[in-house]
Design a protein around this motif. Structure first.
Motif, PDB file in Angstrom:
ATOM      1  N   ASN A 282      -4.209  -4.905   5.263  1.00 36.48           N
ATOM      2  CA  ASN A 282      -4.436  -3.519   5.671  1.00 36.48           C
ATOM      3  C   ASN A 282      -5.875  -3.283   6.103  1.00 36.48           C
ATOM      4  O   ASN A 282      -6.135  -2.460   6.986  1.00 36.48           O
ATOM      5  CB  ASN A 282      -4.062  -2.558   4.534  1.00 36.48           C
TER       6      ASN A 282
ATOM      7  N   HIS B 179      -0.049   0.287   5.628  1.00 37.11           N
ATOM      8  CA  HIS B 179       1.356  -0.126   5.654  1.00 37.11           C
ATOM      9  C   HIS B 179       1.703  -0.620   4.259  1.00 37.11           C
ATOM     10  O   HIS B 179       1.104  -1.584   3.771  1.00 37.11           O
ATOM     11  CB  HIS B 179       1.579  -1.239   6.682  1.00 37.11           C
ATOM     12  N   PRO B 180       2.669   0.001   3.594  1.00 36.89           N
ATOM     13  CA  PRO B 180       2.939  -0.324   2.187  1.00 36.89           C
ATOM     14  C   PRO B 180       3.366  -1.768   1.942  1.00 36.89           C
ATOM     15  O   PRO B 180       3.146  -2.302   0.848  1.00 36.89           O
ATOM     16  CB  PRO B 180       4.044   0.664   1.790  1.00 36.89           C
ATOM     17  N   GLU B 181       3.975  -2.412   2.942  1.00 40.15           N
ATOM     18  CA  GLU B 181       4.457  -3.778   2.744  1.00 40.15           C
ATOM     19  C   GLU B 181       3.358  -4.817   2.917  1.00 40.15           C
ATOM     20  O   GLU B 181       3.515  -5.968   2.506  1.00 40.15           O
ATOM     21  CB  GLU B 181       5.596  -4.082   3.731  1.00 40.15           C
TER      22      GLU B 181
ATOM     23  N   LYS C 102       1.932  -1.261  -1.757  1.00 38.27           N
ATOM     24  CA  LYS C 102       2.965  -0.392  -2.334  1.00 38.27           C
ATOM     25  C   LYS C 102       2.996  -0.522  -3.855  1.00 38.27           C
ATOM     26  O   LYS C 102       3.559   0.340  -4.546  1.00 38.27           O
ATOM     27  CB  LYS C 102       4.339  -0.729  -1.748  1.00 38.27           C
ATOM     28  N   ARG C 103       2.385  -1.583  -4.386  1.00 36.76           N
ATOM     29  CA  ARG C 103       2.338  -1.781  -5.842  1.00 36.76           C
ATOM     30  C   ARG C 103       1.055  -1.211  -6.449  1.00 36.76           C
ATOM     31  O   ARG C 103       0.859  -1.275  -7.658  1.00 36.76           O
ATOM     32  CB  ARG C 103       2.455  -3.269  -6.185  1.00 36.76           C
TER      33      ARG C 103
ATOM     34  N   SER D 129      -2.065   5.229  -7.421  1.00 32.17           N
ATOM     35  CA  SER D 129      -2.662   6.159  -6.457  1.00 32.17           C
ATOM     36  C   SER D 129      -4.186   6.033  -6.460  1.00 32.17           C
ATOM     37  O   SER D 129      -4.842   6.155  -5.423  1.00 32.17           O
ATOM     38  CB  SER D 129      -2.246   7.601  -6.769  1.00 32.17           C
TER      39      SER D 129
ATOM     40  N   TYR E 127      -5.105   2.934  -4.511  1.00 36.30           N
ATOM     41  CA  TYR E 127      -4.821   3.216  -3.106  1.00 36.30           C
ATOM     42  C   TYR E 127      -6.003   3.952  -2.464  1.00 36.30           C
ATOM     43  O   TYR E 127      -6.504   3.576  -1.396  1.00 36.30           O
ATOM     44  CB  TYR E 127      -3.569   4.086  -3.031  1.00 36.30           C
TER      45      TYR E 127
ATOM     46  N   GLY F 185      -3.286   6.807   1.120  1.00 38.00           N
ATOM     47  CA  GLY F 185      -2.547   5.815   1.884  1.00 38.00           C
ATOM     48  C   GLY F 185      -2.510   6.056   3.372  1.00 38.00           C
ATOM     49  O   GLY F 185      -1.754   5.400   4.086  1.00 38.00           O
TER      50      GLY F 185
END
Length: 419
Positions: free
Chosen positions: A129, A121-123, A166-167, A170, A173, A117
Motif C-alpha cells: 500500500n 487496498h485492504p487485501e 485488512k487485519r 483502526s 490503519y 484507510g
C-alpha cells in the motif's frame, strides 16, 4: 508567494431521498417491494427503511458559494460545527467528489487523509500500500523506497508491514495512512479529524509532523479539527464554515474566538431563580487584563465575576468549571470544597477567584458558572465565556499535551468584595 489552492463560487449539493439504482429492472424490484410493504432489497448496510418523515426539500447544499485562496506553505485550519461542510470541502479539494457548481484550481500533488484507510487496498500488505499510494501520487519506485524506512518507523508498524492491512486495527490503519500521506512527496497535505482514532502520543507526533511539513518544508497543510488548541498551535490561518457557508477566513487567532462565540450562542445560557445574576466576567493573566480571554498555560489566572443579588443569601458557594472544545468537563473550582462559603448581600458585588497556576492543556475552553446555596441553584450559566489557553512560550511549538490529559488547576484563593 504563489497560490496553492483557489476556490471560486464553490458549491456542493446532495440529493435526499430515494435515488435510482442505475438499472430499470432493479428500480422495478424496489418499487414492487415498496408497494408490497417489504424492505427495500437494495438498501445499503446500516441504512434504515424509514419512510415516516421527510424534509422540506429534496436537495441539501453542503457547500454554497465558497471563495478563498490558500498560498503555498500555509497551514490552514478548517473549523465549524458538525454538519458545517468541513469534510465535504476536503473531499472536493481532494478530488474525491466533484463540485456541483464552481471550480477548484490547485498547484501540486495532493496527499489526503479523510477517513481511516483512505486510499488503501485492504487485501494488500502495508508495504504494497505504501508503494501503491506513492504511485498514485506520481512518484517513482526509487523515490518511494528512499522514504520507506522513515514511513514505517513513524507509523510504528514494522512487525506488521507485510500483513494485509485488512487485519490492522483502526489505530494501526490510521498510523500507517498518516505516515504515508505526510512523508510522500506531495505539495499539499489534507488531513481530516481522523487523528482522533490514534492514541494521545500519536496525535502529538502527528501535530509535530504537520508543523514540520508546513514550516520546515514549505508544503501546504489543510487541517480539520474540533480541538481549537491544536488548530491554534499548528495553523496560522483558519477558515470558519457555518451551514455550508464561508462564515469567516483570516488569522487563526481572530477566527477561533468567532467560532467559540458562535458555538456558545447556540447553547442554553441561564438557569436559576432569577434572583442572582452574573452580569460580567473579566480575566487577568499575570495581573494584566486580557479582553480576548487568552491565557498562558501554567500561568496565574484571575477571574472576576460581577454579581448582582436581588435579596440577601447566606452560605453561598460558587463554582467555575472548564469544558474543552469537545464539551468535556476538564476541571472545576468549587469554593465549598475548599471550605469557603459566602454571604451575598442585596446589590452588586464582585467575586474574585485567583488560580495560582492554570494547567489546562492548550485548547479553547468554555467557562461555566454555578452559584448555589444549600443545594438550591441561584445562578447557572452554561458557556458564559471562552478561555483560550495557549502555550506559555508564545511560539508555535508543538511540544504540548493533547487535550484531555493532565488538565487541572493548582491552589486557588477566592474572595467576595462589595462595590
Amino acid at each position: 508567494m504563489s497560490i496553492a489552492i483557489k476556490a471560486e463560487n464553490l458549491s456542493k449539493a446532495y440529493q435526499l431521498g430515494q435515488i435510482g439504482t442505475g438499472t430499470i429492472s432493479r428500480d422495478l424490484e424496489r418499487w414492487y417491494a415498496r408497494i408490497g410493504g417489504k424492505e427495500d432489497p437494495y438498501l445499503r448496510i446500516g441504512e434504515t427503511n424509514d419512510r415516516t418523515s421527510k424534509g422540506n426539500s429534496d436537495v441539501v447544499w453542503s457547500l454554497k458559494d465558497i471563495n478563498f485562496e490558500i498560498e503555498q506553505g500555509d497551514a490552514v485550519g478548517i473549523i465549524g460545527r458538525n454538519g458545517a461542510g468541513k469534510s465535504t470541502l476536503l473531499k472536493v479539494l481532494s478530488r474525491v467528489t466533484s463540485p456541483t457548481t464552481g471550480r477548484i484550481t490547485g498547484k501540486g500533488r495532493i496527499a489526503s487523509l479523510l477517513e481511516v484507510g483512505t486510499g488503501f487496498h485492504p487485501e494488500l500488505t502495508g508495504r504494497e500500500n505504501i508503494y501503491l499510494n506513492g504511485a498514485i501520487l506520481g512518484m517513482r519506485k526509487k523515490e518511494i523506497t528512499r522514504k520507506f524506512d522513515e514511513i514505517v518507523d513513524f507509523a510504528g508498524v514494522e512487525r506488521y508491514i507485510d500483513t494485509p492491512v485488512k487485519r490492522y486495527s483502526s489505530g494501526m490503519y490510521v498510523r500507517l495512512a498518516f505516515a504515508v500521506a505526510a512523508h510522500l512527496e506531495s505539495e499539499i497535505l489534507i488531513v481530516d479529524e481522523v487523528l482522533a482514532v490514534g492514541d494521545a502520543e500519536f496525535q502529538k507526533k502527528c501535530l509535530g509532523k504537520m508543523g514540520e511539513v508546513s514550516k520546515g518544508e514549505g508544503r501546504t497543510v489543510l487541517f480539520v479539527s474540533h480541538n481549537m488548541g491544536s488548530v491554534k498551535t499548528l495553523c496560522d490561518k483558519a477558515i470558519l464554515l457555518n451551514q455550508g457557508l464561508l462564515y469567516a477566513i483570516g488569522d487563526a487567532n481572530q477566527i477561533i474566538p468567532q467560532y467559540s462565540k458562535a458555538t456558545a450562542n447556540n447553547q442554553s445560557k441561564r438557569i436559576g431563580g432569577n434572583m442572582v445574576y452574573v452580569k460580567a466576567v473579566s480575566y487577568y493573566c499575570n495581573a494584566i487584563e486580557v479582553s480576548s480571554g487568552e491565557i498562558l498555560h501554567g500561568e496565574p489566572l484571575r477571574i472576576v465575576l460581577q454579581i448582582e443579588a436581588l435579596e440577601d443569601y447566606n452560605d453561598v458557594s460558587i463554582a467555575l468549571c472548564f469544558n474543552d472544545s469537545n464539551n468535556q468537563r476538564m476541571t472545576s473550582v468549587w469554593t465549598k470544597y475548599n471550605g469557603q462559603l459566602f454571604s451575598l448581600k442585596k446589590g452588586i458585588q464582585q467575586f474574585d477567584l485567583q488560580i495560582h497556576s492554570l494547567r489546562l492543556v492548550p485548547d479553547a475552553y468554555q467557562l461555566i458558572t454555578y452559584i448555589e446555596t444549600k443545594g438550591q441553584i441561584l445562578e447557572q450559566i452554561n458557556h458564559f465565556d471562552e478561555i483560550l489557553v495557549t502555550p506559555a512560550n508564545h511560539s508555535k511549538s508543538l511540544e504540548v499535551p493533547v487535550s484531555g490529559l493532565g488538565s487541572y488547576v493548582e491552589v486557588f484563593e477566592a474572595k467576595l468584595r462589595y462595590d
